[in-house]
Design a protein around this motif. Sequence first.
Motif, PDB file in Angstrom:
ATOM      1  N   ASN A 123     -16.035 -12.019  -2.582  1.00 31.97           N
ATOM      2  CA  ASN A 123     -16.155 -11.787  -1.270  1.00 31.97           C
ATOM      3  C   ASN A 123     -15.349 -13.261  -1.121  1.00 31.97           C
ATOM      4  OD1 ASN A 123     -18.467 -10.303  -1.727  1.00 31.97           O
ATOM      5  ND2 ASN A 123     -19.959 -11.143  -0.644  1.00 31.97           N
ATOM      6  N   LEU A 154     -11.941 -11.097  -2.000  1.00 34.51           N
ATOM      7  CA  LEU A 154     -11.173  -9.711  -1.241  1.00 34.51           C
ATOM      8  C   LEU A 154     -10.869  -9.868   0.225  1.00 34.51           C
ATOM      9  CD1 LEU A 154     -14.461  -7.650  -2.970  1.00 34.51           C
ATOM     10  CD2 LEU A 154     -12.007  -7.444  -2.809  1.00 34.51           C
ATOM     11  N   ARG A 155     -11.944 -11.357   0.783  1.00 34.04           N
ATOM     12  CA  ARG A 155     -12.047 -12.188   2.264  1.00 34.04           C
ATOM     13  C   ARG A 155     -10.335 -11.731   2.624  1.00 34.04           C
ATOM     14  NH1 ARG A 155     -16.350 -14.665   2.492  1.00 34.04           N
ATOM     15  NH2 ARG A 155     -18.057 -13.286   3.724  1.00 34.04           N
ATOM     16  N   GLU A 167      -7.571 -11.341   0.658  1.00 38.24           N
ATOM     17  CA  GLU A 167      -6.601 -10.136   0.136  1.00 38.24           C
ATOM     18  C   GLU A 167      -6.879  -9.287   1.577  1.00 38.24           C
ATOM     19  OE1 GLU A 167      -8.211  -8.156  -3.035  1.00 38.24           O
ATOM     20  OE2 GLU A 167      -7.529  -9.671  -4.827  1.00 38.24           O
ATOM     21  N   ILE A 168      -8.001  -8.841   2.578  1.00 38.96           N
ATOM     22  CA  ILE A 168      -7.765  -8.049   3.618  1.00 38.96           C
ATOM     23  C   ILE A 168      -7.254  -9.093   4.452  1.00 38.96           C
ATOM     24  CG2 ILE A 168      -9.754  -6.998   5.144  1.00 38.96           C
ATOM     25  CD1 ILE A 168     -11.958  -6.999   3.537  1.00 38.96           C
ATOM     26  N   LYS A 169      -7.406 -10.282   4.561  1.00 37.34           N
ATOM     27  CA  LYS A 169      -6.592 -11.430   5.526  1.00 37.34           C
ATOM     28  C   LYS A 169      -4.892 -10.907   5.794  1.00 37.34           C
ATOM     29  CE  LYS A 169      -6.533 -15.725   7.950  1.00 37.34           C
ATOM     30  NZ  LYS A 169      -6.979 -16.835   7.615  1.00 37.34           N
ATOM     31  N   LEU A 189      -3.655  -8.455   3.890  1.00 32.51           N
ATOM     32  CA  LEU A 189      -3.361  -6.660   4.010  1.00 32.51           C
ATOM     33  C   LEU A 189      -3.480  -6.580   6.336  1.00 32.51           C
ATOM     34  CD1 LEU A 189      -5.658  -4.993   1.423  1.00 32.51           C
ATOM     35  CD2 LEU A 189      -2.764  -5.249   1.104  1.00 32.51           C
ATOM     36  N   GLU A 190      -3.624  -7.442   6.485  1.00 31.10           N
ATOM     37  CA  GLU A 190      -3.880  -7.364   7.904  1.00 31.10           C
ATOM     38  C   GLU A 190      -2.573  -7.379   8.134  1.00 31.10           C
ATOM     39  OE1 GLU A 190      -7.434  -9.168   9.252  1.00 31.10           O
ATOM     40  OE2 GLU A 190      -9.049  -7.642   8.975  1.00 31.10           O
TER      41      GLU A 190
END
Length: 195
Positions: A70, A73-74, A76-78, A80-81
């Motif tokens: 998790n 993934l957080r 990576e999401i950050k 990407l954002e």
Amino acid sequence: MQAEAVKQELCTLQERLAQCSAESQRHKELLRSLEEMHEDLRGAIEKLNSEGDEHYAQEKARLREVMQENEVLRQEIKKLEEALEQEETCQQQRKKEAEAPGTVLPEVVEAQLERDMLARRRGFFSWLQTLCLLLVGLELVVGFALAAAVLYASWYDREFFYRLLLRVLPEETYTHLAYALGRILPVVSEGLLPF
């Protein structure tokens, strides 16, 4: 009479003693069976505790792995954002530049030129890499085919190259090649040469 009373009392006491000893024996056996049951229960409880501890440790390890995934993934999401925000900012800046044609910033032009140059380099290098891979593959195929032909000629048909090359090469080239290969692949001839 007193002696009889004492005897009778002695008999009753002996009977009571026998009953007490029998009862004591039964109590000892009952106590022994209770102790065995207690040991069995203790073993079962220890086993359940150890299984519970193992299950708890496994679940804890799984939870730790899920939490790590998790976290990745957080992150990576950050990322990407952030990339999306940068892209949106670039698009807004391009729109502003497109609306005002005379106000192009030198940094933007330089960045666009660098992107175009990298795209051209990537295209050239990818074609060059593909061409090199094709040439190396072709070289390997030819090398394997030649090695297979040499092995076939050296083990099964010693006149294979002489017959094949006679059809493919001019006679002068064939004689030079036959002379060179004759040292490597000797042929025992029982008659006239094929040419």
